[in-house]
Design a protein around this motif. Structure first.
Motif, short mmCIF file in Angstrom:
data_model
loop_
_atom_site.label_atom_id
_atom_site.label_comp_id
_atom_site.label_asym_id
_atom_site.label_seq_id
_atom_site.Cartn_x
_atom_site.Cartn_y
_atom_site.Cartn_z
N GLY A 70 -32.94 10.33 -61.20
CA GLY A 70 -34.09 10.46 -60.29
C GLY A 70 -34.46 9.11 -59.71
N ILE A 71 -35.33 9.15 -58.71
CA ILE A 71 -35.89 7.89 -58.18
C ILE A 71 -37.39 8.00 -58.41
N ARG A 72 -37.76 7.89 -59.66
CA ARG A 72 -39.16 8.09 -60.03
C ARG A 72 -39.71 6.84 -60.73
N ASP A 73 -40.69 7.06 -61.58
CA ASP A 73 -41.46 5.93 -62.14
C ASP A 73 -40.61 4.83 -62.77
N GLU A 74 -39.64 5.21 -63.60
CA GLU A 74 -38.87 4.18 -64.32
C GLU A 74 -38.16 3.27 -63.33
N ILE A 75 -37.54 3.87 -62.31
CA ILE A 75 -36.77 3.09 -61.34
C ILE A 75 -37.71 2.22 -60.50
N LEU A 76 -38.79 2.83 -60.03
CA LEU A 76 -39.74 2.06 -59.22
C LEU A 76 -40.36 0.93 -60.02
N ASN A 77 -40.60 1.18 -61.32
CA ASN A 77 -41.14 0.11 -62.18
C ASN A 77 -40.16 -1.05 -62.31
N ILE A 78 -38.88 -0.74 -62.43
CA ILE A 78 -37.87 -1.81 -62.50
C ILE A 78 -37.94 -2.64 -61.23
N LEU A 79 -37.97 -1.98 -60.09
CA LEU A 79 -37.95 -2.70 -58.82
C LEU A 79 -39.22 -3.53 -58.63
N THR A 80 -40.33 -3.03 -59.17
CA THR A 80 -41.61 -3.72 -59.00
C THR A 80 -41.81 -4.86 -60.01
N TYR A 81 -41.45 -4.62 -61.26
CA TYR A 81 -41.84 -5.57 -62.31
C TYR A 81 -40.73 -6.50 -62.79
N ILE A 82 -39.47 -6.19 -62.45
CA ILE A 82 -38.38 -7.05 -62.93
C ILE A 82 -37.88 -7.89 -61.77
N ASP A 83 -37.91 -9.22 -61.97
CA ASP A 83 -37.45 -10.13 -60.92
C ASP A 83 -35.92 -10.13 -60.87
N PRO A 96 -16.71 11.82 -59.03
CA PRO A 96 -16.17 12.23 -57.72
C PRO A 96 -16.86 13.48 -57.15
N SER A 97 -17.76 14.10 -57.90
CA SER A 97 -18.42 15.32 -57.41
C SER A 97 -19.21 15.03 -56.13
N ILE A 98 -19.18 15.98 -55.20
CA ILE A 98 -19.92 15.84 -53.93
C ILE A 98 -21.43 15.69 -54.22
N LEU A 99 -21.89 16.32 -55.29
CA LEU A 99 -23.32 16.22 -55.64
C LEU A 99 -23.67 14.77 -55.97
N SER A 100 -22.79 14.14 -56.74
CA SER A 100 -23.05 12.77 -57.16
C SER A 100 -22.84 11.79 -56.00
N ILE A 101 -21.80 12.02 -55.20
CA ILE A 101 -21.51 11.09 -54.10
C ILE A 101 -22.63 11.14 -53.05
N THR A 102 -23.12 12.33 -52.77
CA THR A 102 -24.23 12.47 -51.80
C THR A 102 -25.48 11.75 -52.33
N SER A 103 -25.72 11.93 -53.60
CA SER A 103 -26.87 11.29 -54.22
C SER A 103 -26.73 9.75 -54.19
N SER A 104 -25.49 9.28 -54.39
CA SER A 104 -25.24 7.83 -54.34
C SER A 104 -25.53 7.27 -52.95
N ARG A 105 -25.12 8.01 -51.93
CA ARG A 105 -25.39 7.55 -50.55
C ARG A 105 -26.90 7.35 -50.34
N MET A 106 -27.68 8.29 -50.87
CA MET A 106 -29.13 8.22 -50.68
C MET A 106 -29.73 7.01 -51.38
N ILE A 107 -29.27 6.75 -52.62
CA ILE A 107 -29.87 5.63 -53.35
C ILE A 107 -29.42 4.29 -52.76
#
Lengths: 250, 136
Positions: free
Chosen positions: A137-150, A160-171
């Motif tokens: 997900g792109i939720r609290d834990e990830i946003l906290n890393i981006l905010t609080y960790i320099d 190789p799944s299309i589900l994972s590759i599509t999700s990777s493009r978004m992130i």
């Protein structure tokens, strides 16, 4: 009346002793982030680096199963903060060290408070590499890393799944430009899978760090608490080249 | 040495940063709000904090006060509000919560309806709640 939260200052101080903080990320679940995180920490130790691993998945921790670490009670040491236990030569911190395998239902505010508090008191003793395993997900834990960790260095994981590759493009879209993405690791590779991930890395201009084949017996290794042994015997060979690629990218 | 030391150091660094940002060098009084849930050893916390700021040359703090904020919980399902003394916790559970107050969610449910969905309304941890600038 004012409210200054002192904890975020503690985070910066504690993490300033760590040379490199590597964030293992995929917004899709089930792609093997925990497997990759634990394997990278073990491989770095093999290369004689001081290696630390933080399981940031508070509600579904999993790294402890890879390390066959099942503490019965509170398992941390206090020394001007808390010092993570050392498991297979890795400084390892997980919510498991505090509550064992109890369920921990948390809403977003609680996740953020737990994140801040844990990082404000955890002391990593000058680890050269801190690997952070993250929940999907792109939720609290990830946003906290981006905010609080320099200066976090991000490593993406995809299958190789299309589900994972599509999700990777978004992130990648979300992170590029502002945050440093070291590259992408392909996991659970079968047949033409690696080609699909290499195409993704070329399209998105992200370095391909290497791939790991599908280990069909992984669950059995975990059930039997054999992952560290199996890692030394088989998996290490797959992971070492990736780790060397990461180390030279820094 | 206990983990109150790391909390004291975080408070000290927060005060130093606040001083720099607001160009303040002398405080008549700083008040800490200490959440009951975290069960901090206040004597150790204050001693550690005083030891740290005693070394400072650029910033002077004359008086550090504290107030304990009582912990209160609210059930999201039935709306019941309750206090810490309505629950029983083992020593190990108290110790885990002492490090990370949110871990209460692993040990406690709403004392009225049994729901796991409740919030910590107040009294969870440490804040700097009041600052008075100037000489004593």
């Amino acid at each position: 009346m004012m409210d200054i939260d002192p904890r975020k200052y503690g985070i910066r101080r504690n993490l300033s002793s760590v040379n490199n903080i590597l964030i293992i990320l995929s917004s899709k679940g089930g792609v093997g982030k925990t497997f990759i995180s634990t394997s990278l920490a073990l491989a770095l130790r093999e290369l004689n680096y001081s290696s630390a691993l933080l399981d940031l998945d508070f509600t579904n921790p999993g790294c402890h199963l890879f390390l066959n670490y099942r503490p019965k009670g509170l398992d941390i040491t206090e020394e001007k903060g808390i010092v993570p236990p050392e498991i297979f030569g890795i400084k390892f911190l997980s919510i498991i060290s505090f509550i064992g395998e109890r369920p921990l239902p948390l809403r977003g505010t609680d996740i953020t408070n737990l994140f801040i508090e844990l990082l404000a008191i955890a002391r990593w003793g000058g680890a050269e590499y801190l690997i952070i395993d993250t929940p999907p997900g792109i939720r609290d834990e990830i946003l906290n890393i981006l905010t609080y960790i320099d200066n976090p260095k991000i490593i993406l994981v995809t299958t190789p799944s299309i589900l994972s590759i599509t999700s990777s493009r978004m992130i990648i879209e979300l992170l590029r430009g502002k945050y440093r993405i070291l590259g992408i690791i392909g996991n659970m590779l079968v047949e033409n899978g690696e080609r699909l991930i290499k195409n993704l890395s070329t399209d998105m201009n992200i370095k391909y760090l290497g791939g790991i084949k599908h280990y069909s017996q992984l669950d059995n290794y975990l059930y039997n608490g054999e992952f560290p042994k199996v890692f030394d015997k088989y998996i290490k060979n797959d992971v070492m080249d990736i780790v060397r690629e990461i180390v030279t990218s820094l | 040495m206990v983990h109150e030391w790391s909390l004291a150091q975080a408070i000290a660094e927060a005060l130093k940063s606040y001083s720099k940002r607001n160009k303040i060098s002398v405080y008549r009084e700083v008040t800490l709000s200490i959440g009951e849930l975290q069960n901090i050893d206040i004597e150790i916390l204050l001693e550690a904090l005083e030891n740290i700021i005693h070394e400072w040359k650029e910033v002077k703090i004359y008086n550090i006060k504290y107030e304990v904020e009582r912990a209160e919980f609210l059930c999201k399902e039935c709306g019941y509000r309750w206090r810490l003394d309505e629950m029983s916790l083992s020593d190990d559970e108290r110790e885990a919560i002492h490090f990370l107050p949110e871990l209460i969610h692993a040990f406690v449910r709403c004392v009225k309806c049994g729901s796991p969905d409740f919030s910590i309304v107040e009294g969870r941890g440490i804040k700097i709640s009041r600052i008075v600038v100037g000489d004593k």
